[in-house]
Design an enzyme around this catalytic site. Structure first.
Site, PDB file in Angstrom:
ATOM      1  N   HIS A  17      14.938   4.627  -1.585  1.00 35.63           N
ATOM      2  CA  HIS A  17      15.790   3.531  -2.928  1.00 35.63           C
ATOM      3  C   HIS A  17      15.293   2.544  -3.865  1.00 35.63           C
ATOM      4  CE1 HIS A  17      18.370   4.189   0.442  1.00 35.63           C
ATOM      5  NE2 HIS A  17      17.483   4.532   1.747  1.00 35.63           N
ATOM      6  N   HIS A 106       7.391   6.735  12.840  1.00 34.55           N
ATOM      7  CA  HIS A 106       8.083   7.049  11.533  1.00 34.55           C
ATOM      8  C   HIS A 106       7.163   5.820  10.634  1.00 34.55           C
ATOM      9  CE1 HIS A 106      10.060   6.840   7.384  1.00 34.55           C
ATOM     10  NE2 HIS A 106      10.796   7.605   8.414  1.00 34.55           N
ATOM     11  N   ASP A 376      18.721  13.261   8.032  1.00 36.71           N
ATOM     12  CA  ASP A 376      18.764  15.062   8.505  1.00 36.71           C
ATOM     13  C   ASP A 376      18.440  15.135  10.068  1.00 36.71           C
ATOM     14  OD1 ASP A 376      18.462  16.490   6.077  1.00 36.71           O
ATOM     15  OD2 ASP A 376      17.758  14.765   5.422  1.00 36.71           O
TER      16      ASP A 376
END
Length: 416
Positions: A17, A106, A376
């Protein structure tokens, strides 16, 4: 580290980002025609928002060449590539829920432990957004390989969850013995992979692609995710690439593929399925790649018959061999043998899902994480272009390394 390759070096930058992502490509040969139009098609295949089965993040991923070319020709100097982040929303990751909890499976926790700080939005460098630079630089490498060596690199989705294009059977425990699979490797093109019948999954079978699309949609609708595999073939790869003992061709490919976010497995040639068959079946027997006259073939010929006259002046025919089968996947002893190089890469289910998960925050306090943001449900349809790009970077680096060795060897022979 953020640099890949030795002779053809790519250094990437950017987070999920931030303002932009990109790379510096060092070592590209001078004198090659290169514009953004050579790079953009692969970025478009990788971009988010392609279909209802991918993240809805709407990025056009338009590449800009910043340096290293003039009038559309490479100068041999570093090539700067930049892609702006136009639809980034770091605010999705603010608040106690997303900022306070490391997402299960993650990289939030490991980045925090390693650096003492982390990009709280989108996973930072651990995001698949980082792969834009890989795809852009891979497109440059691929253009050179195609122009000079006729190399063709094609990847496609071979499984999603338990839906497989070539499921193992008792007859063919590995696709490497399946004639249909081998024919596909010889003929498949990117145009076919991107045929409307096979989109948005990019599996070259309408029936299998539909099953896989239904599988992805099923998990998407449950705010869950699913993994899959991508198969890749490299055709017309020069013989002799790879640097034993530690930079063997398959080792370099494995490192490249396993550096892609969400990867969990790599196999080349017959892979793990080849471990179940005997050597008498698995061995790739050699045959001559040069047509042999009947008098030299041993068939209906006298053992005392003189050899056929040479047909190319006073130079002997090259003594090149090829293999009857290709369980080795185009690599033997870590060196390319001229056969198609093919391998498969496994991708795990994306870690960020919308379902509530019982976990703990960074302080160890129990809580519930219900992740926000755009993600996704399955990465493999977009990973196809990333796998192709990393394959191109590996082959390009190996070509330049071997070319250096060969030129120095030729210089000594010229002295003789």
């Amino acid at each position: 580290m953020s640099t890949f390759g030795r002779a053809f070096r790519v250094t990437t930058y950017g987070e999920s980002h931030c303002a932009s992502v990109g790379c510096i490509v060092d070592g590209c040969p001078p004198g090659m025609k290169l514009t953004e139009a050579d790079i953009q098609p692969q970025l478009t295949r990788r971009r988010p928002g392609q279909s209802a089965l991918t993240t809805p993040r709407d990025e056009k991923d338009r590449v800009q060449i910043q340096s290293g070319t003039e009038f559309g020709i490479t100068l041999g100097t570093p090539i700067g590539l930049m892609v702006k982040n136009e639809d980034h929303r770091p605010q999705d990751y603010k608040g106690d829920t997303m900022a306070g909890f490391p997402r299960p499976s993650h990289a939030d926790y490991t980045y925090q432990e390693k650096y003492g700080v982390r990009a709280s939005s989108g996973g930072g460098r651990s995001s698949a957004r980082e792969t834009i630079a890989r795809v852009a630089s891979g497109a440059i490498a691929e253009k050179y390989l195609s122009l000079v060596h006729g190399v063709e690199i094609v990847a496609f989705v071979s499984s999603v969850g338990n839906e497989e294009l070539f499921p193992p059977t008792s007859t063919h425990p590995t696709p490497s013995t399946n004639p249909t699979f081998l024919k596909l490797l010889d003929t498949i093109t990117r145009e076919e992979v991107d045929h409307p019948d096979y989109l948005p999954v990019r599996c070259p079978s309408k029936e299998a692609a539909n099953r896989m699309a239904d599988k992805i949609a099923e998990f998407r609708d449950k705010k869950d995710s699913i993994g899959g595999t991508v198969t890749c073939v490299i055709r017309n790869c020069p013989v002799g690439l790879g640097e034993p003992c530690f930079d063997k061709m398959e080792a370099c490919l494995a490192q490249a593929m396993l550096s892609i976010p969400a990867t969990k497995g790599f196999e080349i040639g017959s892979g793990f399925g080849g471990c179940t068959v005997p050597g008498s079946i698995h061995n790739d027997a050699f045959v001559s790649s040069v047509p042999v006259p009947p008098s030299q073939s041993g068939v209906n010929a006298s053992p005392d018959a003189p050899p056929e006259p040479l047909t190319n002046g006073d130079k002997p025919r090259p003594n090149r061999l090829k293999t009857r089968t290709n369980n080795s996947g185009g690599v033997q002893g870590g060196i390319s043998n001229g056969a198609p190089i093919y391998f498969r890469v496994g991708f795990k289910p994306p870690a960020t899902i919308g379902q509530a998960q019982n976990t703990v925050d960074f302080g160890g306090k129990e809580g519930v994480l219900e992740a926000k943001g755009r993600h996704d449900p399955c990465v493999v349809p977009r990973a196809v272009a990333i796998v192709e790009a990393m394959a191109a970077l590996v082959v390009m680096d190996a070509v330049m390394t071997q070319g250096s060795r060969q030129s120095m060897r030729d210089a000594l022979q010229n002295l003789e």
